[in-house]
Motif scaffolding. Sequence first.
Motif, short mmCIF file in Angstrom:
data_model
loop_
_atom_site.label_atom_id
_atom_site.label_comp_id
_atom_site.label_asym_id
_atom_site.label_seq_id
_atom_site.Cartn_x
_atom_site.Cartn_y
_atom_site.Cartn_z
N ARG A 100 -9.46 -2.90 -30.45
CA ARG A 100 -8.76 -1.46 -29.61
C ARG A 100 -8.14 -0.79 -30.77
O ARG A 100 -8.42 -0.67 -31.68
CB ARG A 100 -7.52 -2.16 -29.11
CG ARG A 100 -6.20 -2.56 -30.01
CD ARG A 100 -5.34 -3.40 -29.95
NE ARG A 100 -4.58 -3.10 -30.43
CZ ARG A 100 -4.09 -4.29 -31.63
NH1 ARG A 100 -4.76 -5.02 -31.59
NH2 ARG A 100 -3.24 -4.33 -32.73
N ILE A 101 -8.58 0.22 -29.55
CA ILE A 101 -8.56 1.90 -30.66
C ILE A 101 -6.76 2.17 -31.57
O ILE A 101 -6.03 1.07 -31.15
CB ILE A 101 -8.31 2.97 -29.52
CG1 ILE A 101 -9.77 3.21 -28.66
CG2 ILE A 101 -7.62 4.60 -29.93
CD1 ILE A 101 -10.66 3.05 -29.51
N ILE A 127 -9.48 1.93 -36.07
CA ILE A 127 -10.84 2.61 -35.41
C ILE A 127 -10.50 3.11 -34.18
O ILE A 127 -8.71 3.91 -33.79
CB ILE A 127 -10.65 1.15 -33.97
CG1 ILE A 127 -11.15 -0.36 -34.71
CG2 ILE A 127 -11.43 0.85 -32.96
CD1 ILE A 127 -12.38 -0.09 -35.04
N THR A 128 -10.92 4.83 -34.55
CA THR A 128 -10.91 6.07 -33.47
C THR A 128 -11.36 5.93 -31.64
O THR A 128 -10.71 6.76 -31.46
CB THR A 128 -11.24 7.06 -34.15
OG1 THR A 128 -12.13 6.92 -34.59
CG2 THR A 128 -9.88 6.56 -34.97
N LYS A 129 -12.40 5.23 -31.98
CA LYS A 129 -13.08 5.26 -30.62
C LYS A 129 -14.38 4.51 -30.32
O LYS A 129 -14.79 4.11 -31.55
CB LYS A 129 -13.87 6.19 -30.44
CG LYS A 129 -14.86 7.20 -29.33
CD LYS A 129 -15.40 8.62 -29.56
CE LYS A 129 -15.95 8.63 -28.04
NZ LYS A 129 -16.32 9.76 -28.01
N GLU A 130 -14.09 3.17 -29.08
CA GLU A 130 -15.95 3.07 -28.72
C GLU A 130 -17.52 3.51 -28.34
O GLU A 130 -16.87 3.95 -27.54
CB GLU A 130 -15.38 1.59 -27.83
CG GLU A 130 -16.08 0.15 -27.80
CD GLU A 130 -15.58 -0.87 -26.64
OE1 GLU A 130 -16.30 -1.03 -25.70
OE2 GLU A 130 -14.28 -0.06 -26.23
N TRP A 160 -18.24 1.23 -33.18
CA TRP A 160 -17.34 1.70 -32.31
C TRP A 160 -17.18 3.08 -33.89
O TRP A 160 -17.92 2.40 -35.37
CB TRP A 160 -15.96 0.86 -33.01
CG TRP A 160 -15.76 -0.21 -32.15
CD1 TRP A 160 -13.95 0.05 -31.29
CD2 TRP A 160 -16.10 -1.01 -32.13
NE1 TRP A 160 -14.92 -0.80 -30.43
CE2 TRP A 160 -15.22 -1.34 -31.16
CE3 TRP A 160 -17.43 -2.00 -33.55
CZ2 TRP A 160 -16.28 -3.29 -30.34
CZ3 TRP A 160 -17.79 -3.33 -32.53
CH2 TRP A 160 -16.90 -4.30 -31.30
N ALA A 179 -14.59 4.66 -37.03
CA ALA A 179 -13.37 4.53 -37.60
C ALA A 179 -12.93 5.52 -38.21
O ALA A 179 -13.86 6.30 -38.98
CB ALA A 179 -13.13 3.02 -37.92
#
Length: 314
Positions: free
Chosen positions: A6-7, A20-23, A29, A31
């Motif tokens: 998850r973000i 984590i910053t974006k999927e 992802w 990160a």
Amino acid sequence: MTSLFRIGQVLKGRASQYTITKEIQDTVWFAKNHLQELVVIKSVQGHPRVENEQNVLKRFQYRTPYLRPLVDVIEEPSAPVTIALRHLQDNLLHASVAKTLNRGELKYVLRCVLEALNTLHEDGFVHTDFKPDNVFVNLQEGKIRFSDVQLGDLGGCYPTDSKWATSGTVVGAPIWTSPEILMELPWNTAADIWSFGTMLISLIYGGDFNLFRPKGLKRDDEEYVVGVVQEQFKFFGPFPAKIAEIADPDTVHSILLIMENIPKAKTTPFCRTTEREVTKRDNIFVSKMMKLDWRDRPTAKELLKDEWWDDDAE
């Protein structure tokens, strides 16, 4: 499908920790590490791709600067296998669609990725998914807009004596893939040479061009793969008679059907492409690798010595 991460989730690696910053997709992802530097996180449940990419990179990344390197292995969570890779700004597909490569860029990019292939091939490893969206680049100002070029996505990279290669497992994206793979014959490093040639053609034309994209068919259509092989035959046929030495009788029968269904009058040999579209020099170089019988293709090492790399006369 529920996302593995998850973000905002923190992953602990051997060298750093990552937030984590974006999927990007189900298994990828972005990160940031403790220095706020961007990395690419890859992980997938129940499939060996990520572990395989980790193992291949550990073996090869210190031999060449042209493979996107592993920067860390995640220890918490410990399962499934999760890796951190170098982040680059863009991929070659996006970059070439945005602006067709100039002559200097074309040769620079192709030499980098061919050096990467040569490193893999020296140990008998086949990339199997060689295409512009798996070539990653950093950008700069100047005549050549690429400061870094690295081949990535090595999850499907396997040696020629692996069960995948010897059993003729279909791998890769069909429009970039060699005829022997599409026909489910055993494959080897020569398969990457076909894909390299396909990418060269695409970069010469620019945009999202692919010579072998079958007209009127979608990727999930049942006839799609046969459609790709038919396009390969139209431009680089005929299949030589000696293909029967390496193809089983059913495959030979399929090849004969393709050749019967597409008479010579309906073929469009690439060697006859006008010089306005493709220079004679480029056409000769392309034709060396686009051989329907893999035994006729040059190796990456041989291609790196080709006179095509010399300064252009035009």
